[in-house]
Design a protein around this motif. Sequence first.
Motif, PDB file in Angstrom:
ATOM      1  N   ARG A  90       0.823  -1.215   0.000  1.00  0.00           N
ATOM      2  CA  ARG A  90       0.000   0.000   0.000  1.00  0.00           C
ATOM      3  C   ARG A  90       0.855   1.263   0.000  1.00  0.00           C
ATOM      4  O   ARG A  90       0.621   2.179  -0.799  1.00  0.00           O
ATOM      5  N   LEU A  91       1.845   1.325   0.896  1.00  0.00           N
ATOM      6  CA  LEU A  91       2.709   2.501   0.939  1.00  0.00           C
ATOM      7  C   LEU A  91       3.542   2.609  -0.322  1.00  0.00           C
ATOM      8  O   LEU A  91       3.721   3.705  -0.868  1.00  0.00           O
ATOM      9  N   PHE A  92       4.037   1.462  -0.802  1.00  0.00           N
ATOM     10  CA  PHE A  92       4.887   1.496  -1.991  1.00  0.00           C
ATOM     11  C   PHE A  92       4.112   1.989  -3.210  1.00  0.00           C
ATOM     12  O   PHE A  92       4.672   2.682  -4.056  1.00  0.00           O
ATOM     13  N   ARG A  93       2.842   1.641  -3.313  1.00  0.00           N
ATOM     14  CA  ARG A  93       2.032   2.131  -4.441  1.00  0.00           C
ATOM     15  C   ARG A  93       1.969   3.655  -4.446  1.00  0.00           C
ATOM     16  O   ARG A  93       2.078   4.283  -5.494  1.00  0.00           O
ATOM     17  N   VAL A  94       1.818   4.223  -3.267  1.00  0.00           N
ATOM     18  CA  VAL A  94       1.769   5.689  -3.151  1.00  0.00           C
ATOM     19  C   VAL A  94       3.111   6.289  -3.537  1.00  0.00           C
ATOM     20  O   VAL A  94       3.188   7.262  -4.297  1.00  0.00           O
ATOM     21  N   LEU A  95       4.198   5.715  -3.019  1.00  0.00           N
ATOM     22  CA  LEU A  95       5.530   6.243  -3.313  1.00  0.00           C
ATOM     23  C   LEU A  95       5.862   6.110  -4.798  1.00  0.00           C
ATOM     24  O   LEU A  95       6.463   7.014  -5.385  1.00  0.00           O
ATOM     25  N   ARG A  96       5.476   4.987  -5.399  1.00  0.00           N
ATOM     26  CA  ARG A  96       5.755   4.795  -6.827  1.00  0.00           C
ATOM     27  C   ARG A  96       5.005   5.822  -7.676  1.00  0.00           C
ATOM     28  O   ARG A  96       5.583   6.445  -8.567  1.00  0.00           O
ATOM     29  N   LEU A  97       3.714   5.999  -7.400  1.00  0.00           N
ATOM     30  CA  LEU A  97       2.937   6.977  -8.168  1.00  0.00           C
ATOM     31  C   LEU A  97       3.468   8.382  -7.933  1.00  0.00           C
ATOM     32  O   LEU A  97       3.615   9.162  -8.889  1.00  0.00           O
ATOM     33  N   THR A  98       3.763   8.715  -6.681  1.00  0.00           N
ATOM     34  CA  THR A  98       4.310  10.043  -6.379  1.00  0.00           C
ATOM     35  C   THR A  98       5.614  10.262  -7.123  1.00  0.00           C
ATOM     36  O   THR A  98       5.846  11.337  -7.692  1.00  0.00           O
ATOM     37  N   ALA A  99       6.474   9.254  -7.137  1.00  0.00           N
ATOM     38  CA  ALA A  99       7.772   9.380  -7.799  1.00  0.00           C
ATOM     39  C   ALA A  99       7.612   9.616  -9.298  1.00  0.00           C
ATOM     40  O   ALA A  99       8.264  10.496  -9.880  1.00  0.00           O
ATOM     41  N   VAL A 100       6.742   8.832  -9.939  1.00  0.00           N
ATOM     42  CA  VAL A 100       6.539   8.979 -11.388  1.00  0.00           C
ATOM     43  C   VAL A 100       6.002  10.366 -11.714  1.00  0.00           C
ATOM     44  O   VAL A 100       6.497  11.042 -12.638  1.00  0.00           O
ATOM     45  N   LEU A 101       5.017  10.818 -10.968  1.00  0.00           N
ATOM     46  CA  LEU A 101       4.412  12.120 -11.246  1.00  0.00           C
ATOM     47  C   LEU A 101       5.373  13.261 -10.938  1.00  0.00           C
ATOM     48  O   LEU A 101       5.480  14.219 -11.714  1.00  0.00           O
ATOM     49  N   CYS A 102       6.076  13.173  -9.813  1.00  0.00           N
ATOM     50  CA  CYS A 102       7.000  14.250  -9.440  1.00  0.00           C
ATOM     51  C   CYS A 102       8.114  14.410 -10.462  1.00  0.00           C
ATOM     52  O   CYS A 102       8.462  15.531 -10.852  1.00  0.00           O
ATOM     53  N   ILE A 103       8.688  13.296 -10.900  1.00  0.00           N
ATOM     54  CA  ILE A 103       9.807  13.409 -11.830  1.00  0.00           C
ATOM     55  C   ILE A 103       9.314  13.834 -13.217  1.00  0.00           C
ATOM     56  O   ILE A 103      10.024  14.539 -13.949  1.00  0.00           O
ATOM     57  N   VAL A 146       7.017  -1.325 -18.379  1.00  0.00           N
ATOM     58  CA  VAL A 146       7.185  -2.418 -17.415  1.00  0.00           C
ATOM     59  C   VAL A 146       6.491  -2.183 -16.079  1.00  0.00           C
ATOM     60  O   VAL A 146       6.609  -2.989 -15.160  1.00  0.00           O
ATOM     61  N   GLY A 147       5.784  -1.063 -15.920  1.00  0.00           N
ATOM     62  CA  GLY A 147       5.013  -0.829 -14.694  1.00  0.00           C
ATOM     63  C   GLY A 147       5.864  -0.541 -13.469  1.00  0.00           C
ATOM     64  O   GLY A 147       6.812   0.233 -13.567  1.00  0.00           O
ATOM     65  N   PRO A 148       5.538  -1.169 -12.327  1.00  0.00           N
ATOM     66  CA  PRO A 148       4.542  -2.230 -12.161  1.00  0.00           C
ATOM     67  C   PRO A 148       3.113  -1.699 -12.144  1.00  0.00           C
ATOM     68  O   PRO A 148       2.864  -0.605 -11.660  1.00  0.00           O
ATOM     69  N   ARG A 149       2.215  -2.497 -12.674  1.00  0.00           N
ATOM     70  CA  ARG A 149       0.789  -2.173 -12.678  1.00  0.00           C
ATOM     71  C   ARG A 149      -0.018  -3.460 -12.836  1.00  0.00           C
ATOM     72  O   ARG A 149       0.541  -4.478 -13.289  1.00  0.00           O
ATOM     73  N   PRO A 150      -1.308  -3.435 -12.434  1.00  0.00           N
ATOM     74  CA  PRO A 150      -2.071  -2.271 -11.953  1.00  0.00           C
ATOM     75  C   PRO A 150      -1.726  -1.939 -10.502  1.00  0.00           C
ATOM     76  O   PRO A 150      -1.530  -2.824  -9.689  1.00  0.00           O
ATOM     77  N   ARG A 151      -1.674  -0.664 -10.212  1.00  0.00           N
ATOM     78  CA  ARG A 151      -1.305  -0.199  -8.880  1.00  0.00           C
ATOM     79  C   ARG A 151      -2.097   1.035  -8.437  1.00  0.00           C
ATOM     80  O   ARG A 151      -1.969   1.444  -7.292  1.00  0.00           O
TER      81      ARG A 151
END
Length: 227
Positions: A90-103, A146-151
């Motif tokens: 759950r936390l990693f999904r948030v961090l991954r999405l935040t990272a993709v959007l921020c960068i 390569v995702g990971p997804r769905p997330r």
Amino acid sequence: MPPQPDIAKTAPQAAWGPIALARFLHGVVALAAAGGIGLELSAAISGGPGIAPTHLERFVRLFSYFTIDSNLLVGGVCALLAFRPAHDGRLFRVLRLTAVLCIAVTGIVFHTVLTGLRELTPSGQLANFLLHTVTPVFTVLGWALVGPRPRTDRGTIGRAVLLPLAWIVYTFVRGAFVSWYPYPFMDVGQLGFARAALNSAAVAAVFIAMAIGLRLLEKRLPAAPAG
């Protein structure tokens, strides 16, 4: 009858392809982010205070840039994905999405608003290229391939905006005390608070729109990594 292929031997080889690609793309992001931050940190260590009043203030300013923070986040997330491409939580999904959007926002804002505003040393040019171009491009490419997804769901999107919003609040609060802002479009001293806040709100709106668009794309793209 021709000999039949050994399924037990061929299946692992088929599965290895996408996993290897995932590890490569995530690894590129992790190395690019680490390299760019390392170059900037080395310059801060060896260059003294620079235009900052103290050497400590220079380090604080360095890590107050959204570029540095987003590269730290995406570099850490992608380093983990390079070892475990299907990592979840759950936390990693948030961090991954935040990272993709921020960068992604980092790359877009730099190349549309901030590019060419200051002269750079050769080391600074390389760091700039790694942090603002290589990392954003390979992060987005990696997510698409390569995702990971769905997330991504609504809850993940809602939590993913918290870190960028916290950075905006931090920047304005700290700026009110030290009269320094990392980016010209947020400089309250030059623009006034209303204009600076409006500019920041526009960037935040882009962030949210991208998050929603990413979720819609995720519904159409195949699950990844495969295998």
